[in-house]
Design a protein around this motif. Structure first.
Motif, PDB file in Angstrom:
ATOM      1  N   UNK A  97      -3.771 -15.654   4.791  1.00  0.00           N
ATOM      2  CA  UNK A  97      -2.686 -16.391   4.327  1.00  0.00           C
ATOM      3  C   UNK A  97      -1.254 -15.842   4.741  1.00  0.00           C
ATOM      4  N   UNK A  98      -0.266 -15.249   3.774  1.00  0.00           N
ATOM      5  CA  UNK A  98       1.446 -14.648   4.381  1.00  0.00           C
ATOM      6  C   UNK A  98       0.572 -13.842   4.698  1.00  0.00           C
ATOM      7  N   UNK A 259       5.661 -21.529  15.144  1.00  0.00           N
ATOM      8  CA  UNK A 259       5.942 -20.817  16.033  1.00  0.00           C
ATOM      9  C   UNK A 259       6.693 -20.433  15.896  1.00  0.00           C
ATOM     10  N   UNK A 260       8.017 -20.607  14.371  1.00  0.00           N
ATOM     11  CA  UNK A 260       8.597 -19.243  14.344  1.00  0.00           C
ATOM     12  C   UNK A 260       8.310 -18.885  13.189  1.00  0.00           C
ATOM     13  N   UNK A 261       7.485 -18.852  12.757  1.00  0.00           N
ATOM     14  CA  UNK A 261       6.426 -18.361  11.813  1.00  0.00           C
ATOM     15  C   UNK A 261       5.658 -16.976  12.482  1.00  0.00           C
ATOM     16  N   UNK A 262       5.001 -17.665  14.072  1.00  0.00           N
ATOM     17  CA  UNK A 262       4.344 -16.567  14.393  1.00  0.00           C
ATOM     18  C   UNK A 262       5.132 -15.179  14.253  1.00  0.00           C
ATOM     19  N   UNK A 263       6.553 -15.477  14.852  1.00  0.00           N
ATOM     20  CA  UNK A 263       7.585 -14.563  15.292  1.00  0.00           C
ATOM     21  C   UNK A 263       7.918 -13.858  13.904  1.00  0.00           C
ATOM     22  N   UNK A 264       7.591 -14.655  13.000  1.00  0.00           N
ATOM     23  CA  UNK A 264       8.394 -13.456  11.894  1.00  0.00           C
ATOM     24  C   UNK A 264       7.494 -12.843  11.707  1.00  0.00           C
ATOM     25  N   UNK A 265       5.706 -13.130  11.956  1.00  0.00           N
ATOM     26  CA  UNK A 265       4.617 -12.003  11.825  1.00  0.00           C
ATOM     27  C   UNK A 265       5.048 -11.122  12.744  1.00  0.00           C
ATOM     28  N   UNK A 269       5.125  -7.041  11.134  1.00  0.00           N
ATOM     29  CA  UNK A 269       3.995  -5.599  11.761  1.00  0.00           C
ATOM     30  C   UNK A 269       4.907  -4.995  12.760  1.00  0.00           C
ATOM     31  N   UNK A 270       5.401  -4.915  13.316  1.00  0.00           N
ATOM     32  CA  UNK A 270       6.590  -3.672  14.000  1.00  0.00           C
ATOM     33  C   UNK A 270       7.213  -2.965  12.873  1.00  0.00           C
ATOM     34  N   UNK A 271       7.703  -3.959  11.855  1.00  0.00           N
ATOM     35  CA  UNK A 271       8.544  -3.488  11.333  1.00  0.00           C
ATOM     36  C   UNK A 271       7.618  -2.613  10.128  1.00  0.00           C
ATOM     37  N   UNK A 272       6.657  -2.296   9.634  1.00  0.00           N
ATOM     38  CA  UNK A 272       5.770  -1.897   8.901  1.00  0.00           C
ATOM     39  C   UNK A 272       6.247  -2.584   7.513  1.00  0.00           C
ATOM     40  N   UNK A 273       5.979  -4.120   7.770  1.00  0.00           N
ATOM     41  CA  UNK A 273       6.581  -4.609   6.073  1.00  0.00           C
ATOM     42  C   UNK A 273       4.691  -5.372   6.386  1.00  0.00           C
ATOM     43  N   UNK A 274       3.353  -5.585   6.854  1.00  0.00           N
ATOM     44  CA  UNK A 274       2.391  -5.856   6.469  1.00  0.00           C
ATOM     45  C   UNK A 274       1.987  -4.655   6.460  1.00  0.00           C
ATOM     46  N   UNK A 275       1.479  -4.031   4.696  1.00  0.00           N
ATOM     47  CA  UNK A 275       0.812  -3.130   4.864  1.00  0.00           C
ATOM     48  C   UNK A 275      -0.483  -2.425   5.364  1.00  0.00           C
ATOM     49  N   UNK A 276      -1.284  -1.838   4.786  1.00  0.00           N
ATOM     50  CA  UNK A 276      -2.178  -0.642   5.916  1.00  0.00           C
ATOM     51  C   UNK A 276      -3.053  -0.399   5.315  1.00  0.00           C
ATOM     52  N   UNK A 277      -3.826  -0.857   5.796  1.00  0.00           N
ATOM     53  CA  UNK A 277      -5.702  -0.472   4.193  1.00  0.00           C
ATOM     54  C   UNK A 277      -5.284   1.184   4.099  1.00  0.00           C
ATOM     55  N   UNK A 278      -4.368   0.840   2.511  1.00  0.00           N
ATOM     56  CA  UNK A 278      -4.818   2.353   1.757  1.00  0.00           C
ATOM     57  C   UNK A 278      -5.781   3.633   2.003  1.00  0.00           C
ATOM     58  N   UNK A 279      -7.239   3.445   2.204  1.00  0.00           N
ATOM     59  CA  UNK A 279      -7.792   3.830   2.786  1.00  0.00           C
ATOM     60  C   UNK A 279      -8.256   4.079   4.022  1.00  0.00           C
TER      61      UNK A 279
END
Length: 304
Positions: A97-98, A259-265, A269-279
């Motif tokens: 999803x998001x 396409x612009x949504x992929x640029x946002x993604x 990821x580069x700026x760390x706004x998609x969280x990593x698995x906590x474990x």
């Protein structure tokens, strides 16, 4: 009747881990909502190379990943805090999803050294209305997945509906996905209720309209075609398809109708706004170098 035959291409994910990549293909990007398919294994890797096979945390948007094992086991960890050992015959459906990040670790050395690990990874694109859905992960046990048997035919419904079978696997658009095993000489017809339909030959060989097709090939059929499929030897198939969703863009692990949504993604990821698995957050896969040409589109971070 037969629209196209796709020959799997070799893709190397790590030393000792080569996969057959089936989708996307330059002349056939999708079959129904299925936009990606890899066949990994059987894998036979000795120490100390086994750690190299681990797929580090990496992101997805706009799709669902589906992990299905023939043998071995994989440990899944994601940014929702889910930790799940994936075993043969289960359906592991992760809706990105998001945005979600996950890893796949091979933490049972015996299955790698013994050549037991073998799996199919697919991505299912989401309808536009669900592309920004909340991320989710569900593990479905084999007993939740209906099985049908007939003379020389065994099949398990992984998701969707076909041949009168249904299950509780949550999908977002009309589709079907089956694991089928045929004895030599067995015959099978394709489900007719779906617009786009494909057969991937994981093991064995088939005869269709007098021609032989073998391991690593996907046969995609035109709408309404009713071919008779004859197994020339013991054969394992993955049947999949459904209703088309329209054009989708794919870059690395990101899928979107925009396409612009992929640029946002990429930026997220580069700026760390998609969280990593906590474990599993001590390492991750960095954003690949961007390339302007389609040929430079970085390979997806498969297994998924």
């Amino acid at each position: 009747m037969l629209d196209i035959v796709i020959d799997a291409r070799k893709a190397s994910l790590a030393p000792g881990m080569d996969v057959r990549r089936i989708l996307p293909f330059r002349m056939r990007r999708m079959v129904g909502p299925f936009i990606f398919m890899d066949h990994a294994g059987p894998v036979d890797v000795q120490p100390p190379l086994q750690h190299n096979l681990d797929v580090l945390p990496h992101p997805h948007i706009g799709l669902s990943t589906v992990s299905y094992l023939f043998g071995g086991q994989v440990t899944h960890r994601d940014s929702l805090g889910v930790e799940q050992i994936i075993r043969p015959g289960e359906v592991n459906w992760m809706t990105a999803g998001s945005g979600i990040a996950h890893s796949e670790r091979f933490e049972d050395p015996a299955t790698l050294a013994g050549g037991q690990l073998e799996m199919i990874q697919t991505w299912v694109a989401l309808p536009e209305k669900d592309e920004e859905a909340a991320p989710a992960f569900t593990n479905y046990k084999p007993e939740q997945l209906p099985i049908f048997t007939d003379s020389g035919v065994w099949m398990r419904l992984i998701a969707g509906d076909a041949y009168g079978l249904r299950n509780s696997v949550k999908t977002h658009s009309p589709l079907f996905y089956l694991h089928v095993v045929l004895e030599a000489g067995a015959r099978l017809s394709l489900p007719t209720e779906h617009t786009e339909r494909g057969i991937y030959i994981a093991k064995g060989s088939l005869e269709v309209s007098g021609r032989i097709y073998t391991v690593g090939q996907m046969l995609v059929f035109t709408k309404g075609a009713e071919p008779v499929i004859l197994a020339k030897e013991p054969t394992t198939l993955m049947l999949l398809g459904g209703e088309p969703l329209g054009e989708r863009f794919i870059w690395w692990n990101f899928v979107s109708s925009r396409k612009e949504r992929i640029e946002q993604a990429k930026a997220d990821w580069k700026e760390g706004r998609i969280l990593l698995p906590p474990t599993d957050n001590a390492e991750f896969v960095p954003l690949p170098e961007d390339k302007s040409s389609p040929a430079g589109n970085p390979s997806p971070q498969a297994l998924s």
